[in-house]
Design a protein around this motif. Sequence first.
Motif, PDB file in Angstrom:
ATOM      1  N   LYS A 277      20.141 -31.611  14.092  1.00  0.00           N
ATOM      2  CA  LYS A 277      19.818 -30.207  14.324  1.00  0.00           C
ATOM      3  C   LYS A 277      20.634 -29.378  13.350  1.00  0.00           C
ATOM      4  N   LYS A 278      20.011 -28.388  12.770  1.00  0.00           N
ATOM      5  CA  LYS A 278      20.707 -27.508  11.820  1.00  0.00           C
ATOM      6  C   LYS A 278      20.224 -26.091  12.066  1.00  0.00           C
ATOM      7  N   LYS A 279      21.121 -25.208  12.458  1.00  0.00           N
ATOM      8  CA  LYS A 279      20.777 -23.816  12.697  1.00  0.00           C
ATOM      9  C   LYS A 279      21.457 -22.964  11.635  1.00  0.00           C
ATOM     10  N   ASN A 280      20.680 -22.124  10.976  1.00  0.00           N
ATOM     11  CA  ASN A 280      21.209 -21.278   9.918  1.00  0.00           C
ATOM     12  C   ASN A 280      20.492 -19.939  10.006  1.00  0.00           C
ATOM     13  N   GLY A 281      21.050 -18.924   9.415  1.00  0.00           N
ATOM     14  CA  GLY A 281      20.412 -17.619   9.440  1.00  0.00           C
ATOM     15  C   GLY A 281      20.906 -16.749   8.307  1.00  0.00           C
ATOM     16  N   PHE A 282      20.139 -15.695   8.029  1.00  0.00           N
ATOM     17  CA  PHE A 282      20.536 -14.753   6.992  1.00  0.00           C
ATOM     18  C   PHE A 282      19.866 -13.409   7.269  1.00  0.00           C
ATOM     19  N   ARG A 283      20.401 -12.370   6.645  1.00  0.00           N
ATOM     20  CA  ARG A 283      19.830 -11.027   6.739  1.00  0.00           C
ATOM     21  C   ARG A 283      19.364 -10.612   5.355  1.00  0.00           C
ATOM     22  N   PRO A 284      18.056 -10.473   5.152  1.00  0.00           N
ATOM     23  CA  PRO A 284      17.577 -10.069   3.828  1.00  0.00           C
ATOM     24  C   PRO A 284      17.931  -8.617   3.529  1.00  0.00           C
ATOM     25  N   ILE A 285      18.091  -8.305   2.256  1.00  0.00           N
ATOM     26  CA  ILE A 285      18.426  -6.948   1.827  1.00  0.00           C
ATOM     27  C   ILE A 285      17.169  -6.287   1.276  1.00  0.00           C
ATOM     28  N   PHE A 286      16.926  -5.058   1.702  1.00  0.00           N
ATOM     29  CA  PHE A 286      15.769  -4.293   1.257  1.00  0.00           C
ATOM     30  C   PHE A 286      16.216  -3.016   0.557  1.00  0.00           C
ATOM     31  N   SER A 287      15.349  -2.468  -0.259  1.00  0.00           N
ATOM     32  CA  SER A 287      15.562  -1.160  -0.865  1.00  0.00           C
ATOM     33  C   SER A 287      14.527  -0.210  -0.289  1.00  0.00           C
ATOM     34  N   LYS A 288      14.986   0.942   0.173  1.00  0.00           N
ATOM     35  CA  LYS A 288      14.067   1.960   0.678  1.00  0.00           C
ATOM     36  C   LYS A 288      13.718   2.871  -0.489  1.00  0.00           C
ATOM     37  N   ILE A 289      12.417   2.989  -0.780  1.00  0.00           N
ATOM     38  CA  ILE A 289      11.991   3.828  -1.891  1.00  0.00           C
ATOM     39  C   ILE A 289      11.056   4.913  -1.392  1.00  0.00           C
ATOM     40  N   LYS A 290      11.049   6.029  -2.103  1.00  0.00           N
ATOM     41  CA  LYS A 290      10.139   7.135  -1.818  1.00  0.00           C
ATOM     42  C   LYS A 290       9.169   7.231  -2.984  1.00  0.00           C
ATOM     43  N   ILE A 291       7.874   7.267  -2.667  1.00  0.00           N
ATOM     44  CA  ILE A 291       6.853   7.405  -3.699  1.00  0.00           C
ATOM     45  C   ILE A 291       6.774   8.875  -4.053  1.00  0.00           C
ATOM     46  N   ILE A 292       7.123   9.221  -5.295  1.00  0.00           N
ATOM     47  CA  ILE A 292       7.138  10.617  -5.723  1.00  0.00           C
ATOM     48  C   ILE A 292       5.738  11.070  -6.125  1.00  0.00           C
ATOM     49  N   SER A 293       5.097  10.322  -7.040  1.00  0.00           N
ATOM     50  CA  SER A 293       3.771  10.739  -7.488  1.00  0.00           C
ATOM     51  C   SER A 293       3.054   9.590  -8.169  1.00  0.00           C
ATOM     52  N   PHE A 294       1.743   9.757  -8.270  1.00  0.00           N
ATOM     53  CA  PHE A 294       0.903   8.851  -9.044  1.00  0.00           C
ATOM     54  C   PHE A 294       0.644   9.517 -10.387  1.00  0.00           C
ATOM     55  N   LEU A 295       0.988   8.833 -11.459  1.00  0.00           N
ATOM     56  CA  LEU A 295       0.830   9.388 -12.800  1.00  0.00           C
ATOM     57  C   LEU A 295      -0.459   8.827 -13.426  1.00  0.00           C
ATOM     58  N   GLU A 296      -1.346   9.730 -13.850  1.00  0.00           N
ATOM     59  CA  GLU A 296      -2.583   9.306 -14.479  1.00  0.00           C
ATOM     60  C   GLU A 296      -2.560   9.727 -15.936  1.00  0.00           C
ATOM     61  N   LYS A 297      -3.073   8.860 -16.806  1.00  0.00           N
ATOM     62  CA  LYS A 297      -3.122   9.189 -18.236  1.00  0.00           C
ATOM     63  C   LYS A 297      -4.381   9.966 -18.558  1.00  0.00           C
TER      64      LYS A 297
ATOM     65  N   LYS B 176       0.873  -1.175   0.000  1.00  0.00           N
ATOM     66  CA  LYS B 176       0.000   0.000   0.000  1.00  0.00           C
ATOM     67  C   LYS B 176       0.909   1.223   0.000  1.00  0.00           C
ATOM     68  N   LEU B 177       0.757   2.069  -1.018  1.00  0.00           N
ATOM     69  CA  LEU B 177       1.670   3.185  -1.239  1.00  0.00           C
ATOM     70  C   LEU B 177       0.942   4.512  -1.084  1.00  0.00           C
ATOM     71  N   PHE B 178       1.538   5.434  -0.335  1.00  0.00           N
ATOM     72  CA  PHE B 178       1.033   6.784  -0.163  1.00  0.00           C
ATOM     73  C   PHE B 178       2.024   7.752  -0.791  1.00  0.00           C
ATOM     74  N   GLU B 179       1.526   8.844  -1.344  1.00  0.00           N
ATOM     75  CA  GLU B 179       2.385   9.841  -1.965  1.00  0.00           C
ATOM     76  C   GLU B 179       3.282  10.505  -0.918  1.00  0.00           C
ATOM     77  N   LYS B 180       4.541  10.759  -1.286  1.00  0.00           N
ATOM     78  CA  LYS B 180       5.548  11.424  -0.446  1.00  0.00           C
ATOM     79  C   LYS B 180       5.924  10.619   0.805  1.00  0.00           C
ATOM     80  N   LYS B 181       5.690   9.307   0.808  1.00  0.00           N
ATOM     81  CA  LYS B 181       6.057   8.451   1.942  1.00  0.00           C
ATOM     82  C   LYS B 181       7.143   7.471   1.517  1.00  0.00           C
ATOM     83  N   TYR B 182       7.785   6.845   2.512  1.00  0.00           N
ATOM     84  CA  TYR B 182       8.849   5.877   2.277  1.00  0.00           C
ATOM     85  C   TYR B 182       8.341   4.475   2.582  1.00  0.00           C
TER      86      TYR B 182
END
Length: 106
Positions: free
Chosen positions: A86-106, A14-20
């Motif tokens: 027993k098997k213990k494993n772990g990882f750190r997922p990588i994310f991208s932080k994006i900023k919603i600039i605008s909604f473009l309507e045709k 769910k994306l809002f304008e000018k939010k991250y």
Amino acid sequence: MNYAIAKIKGKQFKLFEKKYIYVPFFYEKKLGEKLIFNQVLLFCKNGMIKIGTPFLKEIRIQVEIIEHKKGKKIIVFKKKRRKGYKKKNGFRPIFSKIKIISFLEK
């Protein structure tokens, strides 16, 4: 308030304008690069809701990549009872932080 529900890399957000927002990592994209998403499932503007079948063709979302960041560690623990396995494993997922600039309507 205007918002949209869009499909980004197989997940719905769910994306809002000018939010991250944090989304799954974009591998070939640089910081500051602008992207346009066209897989919009739902768009709400001033209380009027448009629903796509499955996507809205007239709505696009312009975003900018702000940073790439690692998330919290996720632990994967496997065990088979009474077998001594027993098997213990772990990882750190990588994310991208994006900023919603605008909604473009045709």
